[in-house]
Design an enzyme around this catalytic site. Structure first.
Site, mmCIF file in Angstrom:
data_model
loop_
_atom_site.group_PDB
_atom_site.id
_atom_site.type_symbol
_atom_site.label_atom_id
_atom_site.label_comp_id
_atom_site.label_asym_id
_atom_site.label_seq_id
_atom_site.Cartn_x
_atom_site.Cartn_y
_atom_site.Cartn_z
ATOM 1 N N THR A 13 -2.717 1.159 -4.429
ATOM 2 C CA THR A 13 -3.143 2.302 -3.628
ATOM 3 C C THR A 13 -4.487 2.840 -4.084
ATOM 4 O OG1 THR A 13 -2.540 4.548 -2.943
ATOM 5 C CG2 THR A 13 -1.845 3.872 -5.130
ATOM 6 N N GLY A 14 -5.201 3.432 -3.161
ATOM 7 C CA GLY A 14 -6.447 4.096 -3.494
ATOM 8 C C GLY A 14 -6.225 5.529 -3.936
ATOM 9 N N THR A 29 -0.014 4.923 0.956
ATOM 10 C CA THR A 29 -0.183 5.892 2.033
ATOM 11 C C THR A 29 -0.003 5.239 3.399
ATOM 12 O OG1 THR A 29 -1.761 7.078 0.650
ATOM 13 C CG2 THR A 29 -1.713 7.644 2.991
ATOM 14 N N ASP A 55 -7.014 -1.932 3.891
ATOM 15 C CA ASP A 55 -6.018 -2.952 3.579
ATOM 16 C C ASP A 55 -6.332 -4.299 4.221
ATOM 17 O OD1 ASP A 55 -4.498 -1.064 2.183
ATOM 18 O OD2 ASP A 55 -3.478 -0.416 4.012
ATOM 19 N N ASP A 67 -1.414 -0.554 6.037
ATOM 20 C CA ASP A 67 -1.649 -0.007 7.373
ATOM 21 C C ASP A 67 -3.072 0.475 7.580
ATOM 22 O OD1 ASP A 67 -1.532 2.302 5.699
ATOM 23 O OD2 ASP A 67 -1.098 3.523 7.465
ATOM 24 N N ASP A 95 0.871 -1.163 0.000
ATOM 25 C CA ASP A 95 0.000 0.000 0.000
ATOM 26 C C ASP A 95 0.914 1.221 0.000
ATOM 27 O OD1 ASP A 95 -2.381 1.646 0.466
ATOM 28 O OD2 ASP A 95 -1.555 1.897 2.481
ATOM 29 N N LYS A 155 -8.613 -4.307 -3.842
ATOM 30 C CA LYS A 155 -7.271 -4.636 -3.354
ATOM 31 C C LYS A 155 -7.128 -6.132 -3.151
ATOM 32 C CE LYS A 155 -5.614 -0.384 -1.219
ATOM 33 N NZ LYS A 155 -4.905 0.209 -0.077
#
Length: 662
Positions: free
Chosen positions: A562-563, A408, A612, A608, A406, A590
């Site tokens: 990632t979003g 961020t 996720d 995190d 991920d 994801k």
């Protein structure tokens, strides 16, 4: 533009993928496991999540077990074992001793041995039944075979049904050592259990519902009482209680907990909001569109529960070895019995030898070796900042060939830093430091996340920040005030155009450049024109580059999921040397992408955020950043305590060494 993040309530694509992935597990709950209403008590969600976790065809050897239970079992079993050994004539004879000459002495080993078999051995007997039903004999079946043969044979000898030697002391030590092994194993790495409770806690228990008919009266109602079409008031600083659409007001919201979007998302009339998002500065009136199990957060709960249920299909190395040893023991026992009878020995003699083979085949060492290696490895990992949470984590980690990160909060710090200042220049223009002083004066009283980055930038430059007068927040736009006699506004670049402020070409070029990199931008203007642009980017972790290089050197491919926006993702990936990038990924996607990556080889996922959690559980190895959300940590196999991505490479290296020891 609003980001639409909800999972459609009738979209079963993720569920169907997982159904094919675990069709052998006989999970009775289907896609509904763990999907709870935001208003449902956390205890109910926990209960259903655990039910899903333990309902795996009935053969999860840890179902209903806890370290505390086996700790109690061990100490009481140890006490019973000491009593058995102290009165067992065969054991004492090994040391040239005799038991006390008391009337009840011969009955102490049978009584204590029977208590040990029923109390200490009960969990193994039940586990053996589950393994039998699942047609997957393993350690539980092997232990049950050994202690049952020892118990019933010793019982027969005690009551004179055989001329052999009772094995009460063997039974006692076998049960106690196996209970100790099971306690060590469970205490070293306990299964994930808190994810669903934490998800449920993200939604407030009460909502502010507006009276029907367009009135302004507000009543506090339980979230569970909300219905589609209700209108609710979401005040600044509050969390959204249900999915809906904005019908009045403007603001920005933090959706990073769900989407991975690193910057606040503007919300205006017509935009969608999701349950659990945190409202920033403006009050909003929201019309509820989804409640209960249809909300985005509840569907993430469902994904987490399903993934938790599928996790118990893994069996550790000792189970597989025990499965083979079970059949070897049966074959060896049968061969022993037939061989001694064929050699002309008596039935009693052949039975004693057969029982001895079956009891000795139950491996004291196997019951302790794997748990002790795991304990040793987890202690070593902890010293290196790696917390091991799952007993099969190292076994799966040794073959990992793909690591999906991920962005961020994992590869980046999840907080914005000032990247550049663009000033208009000219006769009445401001210098970089002057623009920073004025901007910091305005932003010092703002609660916007980018405001903190402006103030921090001024502090780093050692600038004195002047006072501001007439400060006001313009919801969804920015802030305004008078600094050193000049009225300024600072906020979204679109606000400048709405105010008709001139936008110098030099600044437009800087704006296009920043947007091309996916950076956040705020503009500062006076009454006539835009004076300066401030651009911000998510801080890349210093150790992220080293982590990607180390993984590449080990033959492991790094992937970013990632979003966040495509531009932001590509910029960070270029800095880190990651070639494969998936951007604008929704929570349910994801897990799907991780499933696709697994076709390339065993895959680890590092994250995190709450979004996720399904991917962490879908991956062969889930790794959570220690500073992340509780739900991510509870869903992971490994937790990087020091928030250092380099520890991913260290964990994979350590796992290979651990597997060799096993």
């Amino acid at each position: 533009m609003a980001t639409h993040t909800h999972l459609h309530p009738h979209d079963h694509s993720v569920h169907d993928d997982r159904a094919a992935h675990r069709d052998h597990a006989d999970h009775p709950g289907g896609g509904s496991a763990g999907a709870g209403s935001p208003g449902e008590p956390a205890e109910g969600l926990a209960h259903r999540g655990h039910a899903a976790h333990g309902d795996h065809g009935g053969h999860d050897k840890h179902a209903g077990h806890s370290p505390e239970m086996f700790r109690r079992k061990f100490w009481l079993s140890l006490a019973l074992t000491v009593g058995t050994l102290a009165f067992d004539a065969h054991f004492l004879a090994l040391f040239g001793l005799r038991p006390p000459a008391l009337p009840f002495t011969p009955w102490v080993p049978p009584v204590l041995g029977t208590a040990l078999y029923l109390y200490g051995g009960w969990s193994f007997l039940v586990g053996a039944v589950h393994e039998r039903r699942a047609r997957q004999p393993g350690m539980m079946t092997l232990i049950a075979l050994g202690i049952s043969v020892a118990f019933f044979y010793s019982l027969a000898v005690t009551f004179g049904l055989s001329a052999g030697m009772a094995l009460w002391w063997e039974l006692a030590t076998l049960v106690t050592i196996m209970v100790l092994g099971h306690w060590i194993e469970m205490a070293s790495v306990q299964g994930a259990s808190g994810a669903l409770e934490h998800l449920a806690s993200l939604v407030p228990s009460m909502a502010h519902r507006l009276s029907p008919g367009g009135g302004h009266a507000v009543e506090a109602v339980p979230v569970a009482a909300l219905r589609t079409g209700d209108r609710i008031l979401v005040r600044p600083g509050e969390q959204v209680p249900a999915d809906g659409s904005v019908v009045e007001g403007g603001s920005t919201m933090s959706e990073a907990f769900l989407t991975g979007e690193s910057r606040p998302v503007p919300k205006a009339v017509g935009d969608e909001v999701v349950a659990g998002a945190v409202n920033a500065e403006g009050a909003l009136v929201v019309e509820v569109t989804r409640t209960g199990e249809q909300t985005t957060l509840s569907q993430v709960q469902r994904l987490v529960a399903e993934a938790q249920a599928s996790r118990s299909r893994f069996q550790n190395l000792a189970d597989r070895a025990a499965g083979w040893l079970f059949f070897v023991a049966l074959a060896a026992g049968t061969a022993t019995f037939v061989a001694w009878l064929a050699a002309g020995f008596t039935l009693d003699f052949a039975v004693v030898r057969t029982v001895t083979v079956l009891v000795m085949a139950c491996p004291h060492a196997l019951g302790l070796a794997i748990p002790l290696v795991v304990v040793n490895a987890t202690a070593l990992s902890a010293r290196h900042g790696i917390l091991v949470r799952n007993r099969e984590a190292f076994e799966r980690a040794r073959d990992v060939r793909v690591v999906a990160f991920d962005k961020t909060g994992t590869l980046t710090e999840g907080s914005h830093a000032l990247r550049a200042i663009h000033v208009a220049g000219g006769i009445n223009g401001l210098s970089d430091d002057e623009a920073m002083r004025q901007a910091a004066a305005l932003e010092a009283r703002s609660e916007h996340p980018l405001a903190a980055a402006v103030v921090e930038g001024a502090q780093e430059r050692g600038l004195s920040v002047p006072a501001v007068e007439g400060f006001e927040v313009v919801a969804g736009k920015g802030v305004a005030g008078t600094v050193e006699g000049v009225a300024y506004r600072i906020g979204r670049p679109e606000w400048a155009e709405e105010q008709g402020a001139a936008f110098p070409d030099a600044l437009r070029g800087g704006l296009r450049e920043a947007e091309g990199r996916g950076e956040s931008v705020i503009a500062m203007m006076d009454g006539e024109r835009v004076l300066a642009l401030f651009t911000f980017a998510d801080r890349v972790r210093e150790s992220a580059r080293e982590a990607v290089r180390a993984l590449k050197a080990a033959g492991v491919t790094s992937v970013m999921i990632t979003g966040d926006s495509e531009a932001v993702a590509r910029t960070v990936a270029a800095e880190l040397g990651i070639e494969r990038v998936h951007a604008r990924v929704l929570p349910q996607d994801k897990a799907r992408i991780v499933q696709e990556l697994r076709r390339l080889g065993p895959t680890a996922f590092v994250g995190d955020g709450i979004n996720d959690a399904p991917a962490l559980l879908e991956a062969d190895l889930g790794i959570a950043i220690g500073a992340g959300t509780n739900v991510a940590i509870e869903s992971a196999d490994l937790v990087l305590i020091e928030d250092d991505p380099v520890d991913v490479a260290r964990a994979l290296k350590l796992s290979r060494a651990t597997y060799r020891k096993m």
